[in-house]
Write an enzyme that holds these catalytic residues in place. Structure first.
Site, PDB file in Angstrom:
ATOM      1  N   GLU A   1     -13.531 -50.046  -3.228  1.00  0.00           N
ATOM      2  CA  GLU A   1     -14.459 -49.049  -2.690  1.00  0.00           C
ATOM      3  C   GLU A   1     -14.678 -47.910  -3.682  1.00  0.00           C
ATOM      4  O   GLU A   1     -13.969 -47.786  -4.681  1.00  0.00           O
ATOM      5  CB  GLU A   1     -13.916 -48.488  -1.375  1.00  0.00           C
ATOM      6  CG  GLU A   1     -12.627 -47.705  -1.539  1.00  0.00           C
ATOM      7  CD  GLU A   1     -12.407 -46.685  -0.439  1.00  0.00           C
ATOM      8  OE1 GLU A   1     -13.170 -45.701  -0.406  1.00  0.00           O
ATOM      9  OE2 GLU A   1     -11.479 -46.868   0.365  1.00  0.00           O
TER      10      GLU A   1
ATOM     11  N   VAL B   1     -14.819 -47.891   3.596  1.00  0.00           N
ATOM     12  CA  VAL B   1     -14.286 -49.227   3.874  1.00  0.00           C
ATOM     13  C   VAL B   1     -15.326 -50.095   4.571  1.00  0.00           C
ATOM     14  O   VAL B   1     -15.555 -51.248   4.185  1.00  0.00           O
ATOM     15  CB  VAL B   1     -13.000 -49.129   4.726  1.00  0.00           C
ATOM     16  CG1 VAL B   1     -12.589 -50.508   5.253  1.00  0.00           C
ATOM     17  CG2 VAL B   1     -11.859 -48.529   3.907  1.00  0.00           C
TER      18      VAL B   1
ATOM     19  N   ASP C   1     -13.586 -40.712  18.885  1.00  0.00           N
ATOM     20  CA  ASP C   1     -13.616 -40.680  17.420  1.00  0.00           C
ATOM     21  C   ASP C   1     -12.833 -41.883  16.905  1.00  0.00           C
ATOM     22  O   ASP C   1     -11.614 -41.825  16.724  1.00  0.00           O
ATOM     23  CB  ASP C   1     -13.012 -39.364  16.923  1.00  0.00           C
ATOM     24  CG  ASP C   1     -13.244 -39.149  15.427  1.00  0.00           C
ATOM     25  OD1 ASP C   1     -13.747 -40.078  14.779  1.00  0.00           O
ATOM     26  OD2 ASP C   1     -12.921 -38.052  14.933  1.00  0.00           O
TER      27      ASP C   1
ATOM     28  N   ASP D   1     -14.509 -48.561  10.452  1.00  0.00           N
ATOM     29  CA  ASP D   1     -13.729 -49.582   9.742  1.00  0.00           C
ATOM     30  C   ASP D   1     -13.234 -50.665  10.698  1.00  0.00           C
ATOM     31  O   ASP D   1     -13.206 -51.844  10.362  1.00  0.00           O
ATOM     32  CB  ASP D   1     -12.517 -48.957   9.047  1.00  0.00           C
ATOM     33  CG  ASP D   1     -12.895 -47.937   7.988  1.00  0.00           C
ATOM     34  OD1 ASP D   1     -14.094 -47.798   7.695  1.00  0.00           O
ATOM     35  OD2 ASP D   1     -11.975 -47.268   7.462  1.00  0.00           O
TER      36      ASP D   1
ATOM     37  N   LYS E   1      -3.349 -44.043   8.016  1.00  0.00           N
ATOM     38  CA  LYS E   1      -2.625 -42.782   7.839  1.00  0.00           C
ATOM     39  C   LYS E   1      -1.982 -42.340   9.141  1.00  0.00           C
ATOM     40  O   LYS E   1      -2.542 -42.520  10.226  1.00  0.00           O
ATOM     41  CB  LYS E   1      -3.578 -41.688   7.332  1.00  0.00           C
ATOM     42  CG  LYS E   1      -4.010 -41.869   5.889  1.00  0.00           C
ATOM     43  CD  LYS E   1      -4.740 -40.629   5.394  1.00  0.00           C
ATOM     44  CE  LYS E   1      -5.075 -40.736   3.912  1.00  0.00           C
ATOM     45  NZ  LYS E   1      -6.261 -41.542   3.640  1.00  0.00           N
TER      46      LYS E   1
END
Length: 330
Positions: A30, A112, A144, A148, A165
């Protein structure tokens, strides 16, 4: 989209085109990490180093970005430098933004979701990134949820990453991946990694212990024609563990600060990322770079194993089939 002529929309580099036609392993990379993830000149240096890791591991790198409205599949150094120097002035492009950026002939750095979509259109089967997006904390209220996850549910490509994460809601992220029908495997561990830390507290749905095992899963996905992707989550390497532990502590502190300050909605992630960078004195960047390079090694080895077993046999024909399948989903 097929009526417009795919070849006129994508600019595939000669090196990548030759590799695809010959059935050689190709790894998509990416470009948002270049424009928005790191400052100049670290971003260009890292992009070149990651491409070098892919080459050293037996595959051809194909960094993907949009230049003046044209999606490039594989980029020259001057093109990489163009995206790196412009940095955050380059439009960040998710799947939904592709028509706008192409129509307006803008520069775009692919996330992504956009990278996966374009890579599959070009006939590339393996894509390496740092980490995927997911369900944000409080996402059950704000809705939210990263594009991806949806992309992985409708694009037949393997995404090699370091998990999601820990600022995200990882249990709900895994739930959404299941809902989307995405095969998920942790590499060399039973626990789903959380980017800067190998431990998330969540058991991975499956485990693979070698590039060959991961390639076999990708082959099964392709042969079944499920239309969904494969996520291979690689833990942060041991040599970056100390840095990762410091970053993880900073994340925990930043989360507490966000709650105390009442930071909500789409303001949460930018606040957390900025605080983590500040609290670690930039060491989160060094950990991030090591992590991405490690993912590149695993992804390139997986792509090589996939090609060696005939997974990419047929080259252009296989790419055409993948493109046709992806067109029907765009």
């Amino acid at each position: 989209m097929g009526g417009l002529g795919l070849e006129s929309l994508l600019q595939v580099s000669p090196e990548v085109q030759a590799a695809l036609q010959q059935g050689k392993p190709v790894v998509a990379l990416e470009s948002t990490i270049i424009s928005h993830g790191m400052p100049w000149p670290d971003n260009l240096a890292t992009a070149l180093e990651v491409e070098a890791v892919v080459r050293e591991s037996g595959a051809v790198p194909a960094t993907i970005a949009i230049i003046q409205g044209v999606p490039h599949i594989g980029m020259q150094r001057a093109q990489l430098e163009h995206i790196a120097r412009r940095g955050t002035a380059v439009q960040k492009v998710s799947r939904r933004d592709l028509p706008v950026v192409i129509a307006k002939r803008m520069d775009g750095a692919t996330t992504v979701s956009a990278t996966a979509a374009l890579a599959a259109l070009a006939g590339i089967h393996v894509f390496v990134t740092g980490g995927i997006g997911g369900v944000h904390r409080g996402g059950e209220v704000t809705m939210d949820v990263s594009a991806d996850l949806t992309e992985l549910g409708r694009t037949p490509i393997a995404v090699v990453c370091a998990g999601a994460k820990s600022i995200l809601d990882i249990p709900r992220t895994l739930e959404v991946l299941e809902t989307q029908g995405v095969a998920v495997a942790a590499y060399g561990t039973d626990e789903f990694p959380a980017f800067f830390t190998p431990r998330s507290g969540c058991r991975a749905p499956a485990r693979v212990d070698s590039p060959e095992e991961a390639a076999a899963m990708l082959s099964a996905v392709q042969r079944l024609g499920l239309g969904s992707g494969l996520l291979v989550a690689v833990p942060i390497p041991p040599e970056a563990a100390a840095e990762g532990a410091e970053v993880q502590a900073a994340i925990s502190r930043a989360l507490a600060e966000a709650a105390d300050k009442g930071v909500q909605g789409n303001e949460v992630t930018p606040f957390l990322l900025e605080r983590v960078r500040s609290l670690t004195g930039g060491r989160s960047l060094a950990s991030n770079i090591r992590l991405v390079k490690n993912n590149a090694r695993v992804g390139a080895a997986m792509a090589a194993a996939y090609a060696a077993t005939g997974g990419a046999a047929g080259g252009a024909a296989g790419g055409a089939a993948a493109r046709q399948q992806q067109r029907s989903r765009l």
